[in-house]
Design a protein around this motif. Structure first.
Motif, PDB file in Angstrom:
ATOM      1  N   ILE A 103       0.831  -1.204   0.000  1.00 37.52           N
ATOM      2  CA  ILE A 103       0.000   0.000   0.000  1.00 37.52           C
ATOM      3  C   ILE A 103       0.866   1.255   0.000  1.00 37.52           C
ATOM      4  N   LEU A 104       1.992   1.222   0.699  1.00 39.45           N
ATOM      5  CA  LEU A 104       2.923   2.352   0.658  1.00 39.45           C
ATOM      6  C   LEU A 104       3.332   2.657  -0.784  1.00 39.45           C
ATOM      7  N   CYS A 105       3.709   1.621  -1.523  1.00 34.13           N
ATOM      8  CA  CYS A 105       4.154   1.800  -2.908  1.00 34.13           C
ATOM      9  C   CYS A 105       3.022   2.338  -3.779  1.00 34.13           C
ATOM     10  N   MET A 106       1.801   1.898  -3.513  1.00 29.99           N
ATOM     11  CA  MET A 106       0.664   2.370  -4.299  1.00 29.99           C
ATOM     12  C   MET A 106       0.343   3.821  -3.972  1.00 29.99           C
ATOM     13  N   LEU A 107       0.419   4.176  -2.699  1.00 24.93           N
ATOM     14  CA  LEU A 107       0.216   5.574  -2.302  1.00 24.93           C
ATOM     15  C   LEU A 107       1.290   6.466  -2.915  1.00 24.93           C
ATOM     16  N   ALA A 108       2.519   5.983  -2.873  1.00 21.14           N
ATOM     17  CA  ALA A 108       3.640   6.757  -3.399  1.00 21.14           C
ATOM     18  C   ALA A 108       3.546   6.938  -4.908  1.00 21.14           C
ATOM     19  N   ALA A 109       2.848   5.996  -5.566  1.00 21.64           N
ATOM     20  CA  ALA A 109       2.664   6.097  -7.016  1.00 21.64           C
ATOM     21  C   ALA A 109       1.520   7.043  -7.372  1.00 21.64           C
ATOM     22  N   GLY A 110       0.897   7.646  -6.347  1.00 24.39           N
ATOM     23  CA  GLY A 110      -0.146   8.637  -6.586  1.00 24.39           C
ATOM     24  C   GLY A 110      -1.553   8.089  -6.632  1.00 24.39           C
ATOM     25  N   LYS A 111      -1.737   6.833  -6.214  1.00 23.77           N
ATOM     26  CA  LYS A 111      -3.074   6.247  -6.262  1.00 23.77           C
ATOM     27  C   LYS A 111      -3.899   6.689  -5.047  1.00 23.77           C
ATOM     28  N   ALA A 112      -5.172   6.975  -5.304  1.00 25.33           N
ATOM     29  CA  ALA A 112      -6.080   7.373  -4.233  1.00 25.33           C
ATOM     30  C   ALA A 112      -6.488   6.158  -3.415  1.00 25.33           C
ATOM     31  N   ILE A 113      -6.954   6.410  -2.186  1.00 26.05           N
ATOM     32  CA  ILE A 113      -7.338   5.315  -1.297  1.00 26.05           C
ATOM     33  C   ILE A 113      -8.441   4.449  -1.923  1.00 26.05           C
ATOM     34  N   GLY A 114      -9.435   5.100  -2.553  1.00 29.24           N
ATOM     35  CA  GLY A 114     -10.510   4.340  -3.188  1.00 29.24           C
ATOM     36  C   GLY A 114     -10.000   3.469  -4.322  1.00 29.24           C
ATOM     37  N   GLU A 115      -9.048   3.988  -5.081  1.00 23.94           N
ATOM     38  CA  GLU A 115      -8.458   3.228  -6.192  1.00 23.94           C
ATOM     39  C   GLU A 115      -7.698   2.012  -5.669  1.00 23.94           C
ATOM     40  N   ILE A 116      -6.948   2.220  -4.585  1.00 21.60           N
ATOM     41  CA  ILE A 116      -6.201   1.114  -3.976  1.00 21.60           C
ATOM     42  C   ILE A 116      -7.160   0.050  -3.460  1.00 21.60           C
ATOM     43  N   GLU A 173      13.006   9.262  -2.623  1.00 17.76           N
ATOM     44  CA  GLU A 173      14.401   9.273  -2.165  1.00 17.76           C
ATOM     45  C   GLU A 173      14.993   7.860  -2.128  1.00 17.76           C
ATOM     46  N   HIS A 174      14.162   6.864  -1.821  1.00 18.97           N
ATOM     47  CA  HIS A 174      14.645   5.492  -1.685  1.00 18.97           C
ATOM     48  C   HIS A 174      14.304   4.618  -2.907  1.00 18.97           C
ATOM     49  N   GLU A 175      13.911   5.293  -4.002  1.00 16.63           N
ATOM     50  CA  GLU A 175      13.669   4.629  -5.289  1.00 16.63           C
ATOM     51  C   GLU A 175      12.628   3.500  -5.178  1.00 16.63           C
ATOM     52  N   LEU A 176      11.557   3.782  -4.447  1.00 17.57           N
ATOM     53  CA  LEU A 176      10.465   2.808  -4.315  1.00 17.57           C
ATOM     54  C   LEU A 176       9.399   3.036  -5.377  1.00 17.57           C
ATOM     55  N   VAL A 177       9.526   4.127  -6.123  1.00 17.16           N
ATOM     56  CA  VAL A 177       8.606   4.412  -7.239  1.00 17.16           C
ATOM     57  C   VAL A 177       9.427   4.787  -8.459  1.00 17.16           C
ATOM     58  N   GLU A 214      -8.432  -2.040  -6.341  1.00 20.87           N
ATOM     59  CA  GLU A 214      -7.415  -2.938  -6.887  1.00 20.87           C
ATOM     60  C   GLU A 214      -7.161  -4.131  -5.970  1.00 20.87           C
ATOM     61  N   LEU A 215      -7.196  -3.887  -4.664  1.00 18.25           N
ATOM     62  CA  LEU A 215      -6.900  -4.955  -3.705  1.00 18.25           C
ATOM     63  C   LEU A 215      -8.146  -5.713  -3.254  1.00 18.25           C
ATOM     64  N   CYS A 216      -9.308  -5.263  -3.747  1.00 16.29           N
ATOM     65  CA  CYS A 216     -10.584  -5.905  -3.372  1.00 16.29           C
ATOM     66  C   CYS A 216     -10.810  -5.886  -1.861  1.00 16.29           C
ATOM     67  N   VAL A 217     -10.541  -4.718  -1.261  1.00 18.24           N
ATOM     68  CA  VAL A 217     -10.790  -4.524   0.171  1.00 18.24           C
ATOM     69  C   VAL A 217     -11.568  -3.219   0.332  1.00 18.24           C
ATOM     70  N   SER A 218     -11.987  -2.926   1.556  1.00 23.14           N
ATOM     71  CA  SER A 218     -12.762  -1.712   1.793  1.00 23.14           C
ATOM     72  C   SER A 218     -11.850  -0.490   1.894  1.00 23.14           C
ATOM     73  N   VAL A 219     -12.457   0.673   1.670  1.00 23.45           N
ATOM     74  CA  VAL A 219     -11.727   1.937   1.829  1.00 23.45           C
ATOM     75  C   VAL A 219     -11.252   2.082   3.281  1.00 23.45           C
ATOM     76  N   LYS A 220     -12.096   1.632   4.210  1.00 17.98           N
ATOM     77  CA  LYS A 220     -11.721   1.713   5.625  1.00 17.98           C
ATOM     78  C   LYS A 220     -10.463   0.895   5.909  1.00 17.98           C
ATOM     79  N   THR A 221     -10.356  -0.286   5.298  1.00 13.48           N
ATOM     80  CA  THR A 221      -9.176  -1.132   5.507  1.00 13.48           C
ATOM     81  C   THR A 221      -7.913  -0.437   5.003  1.00 13.48           C
ATOM     82  N   VAL A 222      -8.002   0.168   3.822  1.00 18.16           N
ATOM     83  CA  VAL A 222      -6.834   0.877   3.272  1.00 18.16           C
ATOM     84  C   VAL A 222      -6.466   2.060   4.155  1.00 18.16           C
TER      85      VAL A 222
END
Length: 212
Positions: free
Chosen positions: A159-172, A208-212, A175-183
């Motif tokens: 989820i860190l990598c997805m957030l860092a890639a600019g994805k919104a919580i709802g989008e994540i 800075e740590h090249e995760l994206v 994609e992960l087939c979980v609730s917005v609350k879980t994310v």
């Protein structure tokens, strides 16, 4: 007899590309395909495969969770992770979960075939970068104090990598087939574990740590 390979990737162009590359070999063949985590598990259970080539970013369950489940059911099945993500993101975690190799999708065909052959025949494929990372962790003291992102669970790291890639919580969540609350809960835990206050700090850290 050719090695029977199952390819799990949600992009048809990747599956077709792999099939074309391996069509020129005498010892390897794509004998099955899957497009998501659940289908991958089902196909793995159908027969004894010689190799699973697994994408990191398929819809549904994270690849690391998938690797663990598959290895618990089919411990002798070699898994080669084939991913668009930089090695720093997932390689060491994938190997810890049970994969036998990690290859970036930017690799050329010759390297890809060599890695597939090595893993399908019971070997382990490690790039020089991954070999160095794992060697550092085996050194006395573990190579120093672990970086904050290495303290995250596999799901939190995903989820860190997805957030860092600019994805919104709802989008994540979709994609992960979980609730917005879980994310949202995961995001709160990530911030706490990493000692940060907002998504902007996470993005800055990831760059800075090249995760994206």
């Amino acid at each position: 007899m050719k090695k029977r390979i199952l390819v799990a990737d949600d992009h048809a162009i990747i599956r077709d590309g792999l099939r074309q590359i391996l069509a020129d070999t005498d010892d390897l063949e794509i004998a099955g395909e899957a497009v998501n985590g659940n289908e991958t598990v089902a196909r793995v259970r159908e027969r004894d495969w010689d190799l699973l080539i697994l994408d990191v970013s398929m819809p549904g369950r994270g690849a690391l969770e998938l690797i663990k489940q598959i290895k618990s059911e089919k411990p002798r099945l070699p898994i080669l992770v084939f991913s668009m993500h930089p090695e720093e993101q997932y390689a060491v975690r994938a190997l810890r979960a049970g994969a036998s190799g990690y290859l970036n999708k930017e690799a050329d065909g010759t390297l890809l075939v060599a890695a597939i052959r090595k893993v399908a025949n019971g070997g382990i494929y490690l790039s020089p970068f991954v070999s160095e990372q794992m060697a550092r962790e085996l050194m006395p003291g573990g190579g120093g104090e672990p970086l904050p992102h290495k303290r995250l669970s596999d799901r939190e790291f995903q989820i860190l990598c997805m957030l860092a890639a600019g994805k919104a919580i709802g989008e994540i969540a979709d994609e992960l087939c979980v609730s917005v609350k879980t994310v949202s809960t995961h995001k709160t835990r990530i911030l706490h574990k990493m000692g940060m206050h907002n998504a902007a700090e996470l993005i800055r850290y990831a760059i800075e740590h090249e995760l994206v």
